[in-house]
Design a protein around this motif. Structure first.
Motif, mmCIF file in Angstrom:
data_model
loop_
_atom_site.group_PDB
_atom_site.id
_atom_site.type_symbol
_atom_site.label_atom_id
_atom_site.label_comp_id
_atom_site.label_asym_id
_atom_site.label_seq_id
_atom_site.Cartn_x
_atom_site.Cartn_y
_atom_site.Cartn_z
ATOM 1 N N LYS A 1 -42.658 -7.933 1.208
ATOM 2 C CA LYS A 1 -43.222 -6.720 1.805
ATOM 3 C C LYS A 1 -42.235 -5.565 1.727
ATOM 4 O O LYS A 1 -42.626 -4.433 1.419
ATOM 5 N N ALA A 2 -40.968 -5.838 1.989
ATOM 6 C CA ALA A 2 -39.948 -4.784 1.906
ATOM 7 C C ALA A 2 -39.858 -4.247 0.478
ATOM 8 O O ALA A 2 -39.729 -3.037 0.267
ATOM 9 N N HIS B 1 -40.681 -0.357 -0.807
ATOM 10 C CA HIS B 1 -39.754 0.442 -1.625
ATOM 11 C C HIS B 1 -40.462 0.937 -2.890
ATOM 12 O O HIS B 1 -40.360 2.117 -3.249
ATOM 13 N N MET B 2 -41.193 0.056 -3.546
ATOM 14 C CA MET B 2 -41.906 0.430 -4.774
ATOM 15 C C MET B 2 -42.943 1.523 -4.471
ATOM 16 O O MET B 2 -43.081 2.491 -5.220
ATOM 17 N N ILE B 3 -43.656 1.375 -3.368
ATOM 18 C CA ILE B 3 -44.694 2.346 -3.006
ATOM 19 C C ILE B 3 -44.072 3.701 -2.678
ATOM 20 O O ILE B 3 -44.602 4.749 -3.054
ATOM 21 N N LYS B 4 -42.929 3.686 -2.011
ATOM 22 C CA LYS B 4 -42.228 4.943 -1.709
ATOM 23 C C LYS B 4 -41.867 5.676 -2.995
ATOM 24 O O LYS B 4 -42.043 6.892 -3.101
ATOM 25 N N ARG C 1 -45.874 -0.016 8.072
ATOM 26 C CA ARG C 1 -44.435 0.254 8.023
ATOM 27 C C ARG C 1 -43.587 -0.920 8.502
ATOM 28 O O ARG C 1 -42.377 -0.869 8.463
ATOM 29 N N GLY C 2 -44.241 -1.959 9.010
ATOM 30 C CA GLY C 2 -43.497 -3.170 9.332
ATOM 31 C C GLY C 2 -43.305 -3.460 10.802
ATOM 32 O O GLY C 2 -42.729 -4.474 11.163
ATOM 33 N N PRO D 1 -48.768 -8.592 -0.446
ATOM 34 C CA PRO D 1 -48.397 -9.781 0.326
ATOM 35 C C PRO D 1 -48.921 -9.642 1.752
ATOM 36 O O PRO D 1 -48.856 -8.565 2.335
ATOM 37 N N ALA D 2 -49.476 -10.728 2.280
ATOM 38 C CA ALA D 2 -50.039 -10.675 3.636
ATOM 39 C C ALA D 2 -49.700 -11.956 4.390
ATOM 40 O O ALA D 2 -49.628 -13.037 3.797
#
Length: 191
Positions: A7-8, A12-15, A138-139, A168-169
């Motif tokens: 997820k992290a 990062h990739m989405i940002k 955002r976690g 991922p879920a």
């Protein structure tokens, strides 16, 4: 790789992906997403709207909040009450909001607490969504916990460019009833 690390990595990739999207394209998408939400029968019939106050690179919710107030709906915004927990409070005017956790505007301390009921509408933030209806936040798990106990109709707002094939879920991650992008809406079975 553990799921929390996946997820992290996705965040990062989405940002990075979001940073490459032109601001004017995102601004136009914000307007189209708002128009689509306002046209939904679930929005139109809802007596109360539970909404997030958008900041940074989130889909802008200001037009939705103003529309709810103009329509005479109860508008409720969240306030973080502790680790991973939030409650919603009535907002009569966006001008009365005060800085809250993470500097996100929140209802003042004297605002009335609002409890979600069947028929209400929730506007839910996300970083990205997938075609199965999963959302990546955002976690903090705030919305996952809140949605688990809320009978509202929920809609995640997501830029179409961030609607991915799969995210991922974990078992506690909650889907929304639909995902609204500037190109349409994707209905899912929440859970």
């Amino acid at each position: 790789m553990p799921l929390h690390e996946k997820k992290a990595a996705f965040r990062h990739m989405i940002k990075l992906l979001l940073a490459r999207l032109p601001r004017d394209v995102l601004r136009d998408a914000d307007g189209e997403i708002a128009r689509r939400v306002l046209a939904m029968p679930e929005w139109q019939d809802a007596p109360a709207v539970f909404c997030y106050y958008s900041t940074g690179d989130e889909v802008d919710t200001k037009a939705l909040m103003q529309a709810a107030l103009r329509a005479g709906k109860t508008l409720a915004l969240p306030r973080c009450e502790g680790k991973g927990q939030m409650d919603f409070y009535k907002v009569a005017s966006l001008e009365r909001l005060i800085p809250g956790k993470y500097d996100i505007p929140v209802p003042p301390k004297d605002a009335e607490k609002v409890f979600p009921e069947k028929g209400d509408f929730a506007v839910v933030p996300c970083i990205a969504c997938d075609s199965r209806g999963a959302r990546l936040g955002r976690g903090g798990g705030y919305y996952d916990r809140w949605l688990a106990d809320s009978p509202v109709f929920s809609a995640a707002l997501c830029y179409h460019a961030l609607l991915l094939p799969a995210l991922p879920a974990e078992p506690f991650d909650r889907k929304t009833d639909c995902i609204v992008t500037e190109k349409g809406e994707l209905r899912s079975s929440a859970g």
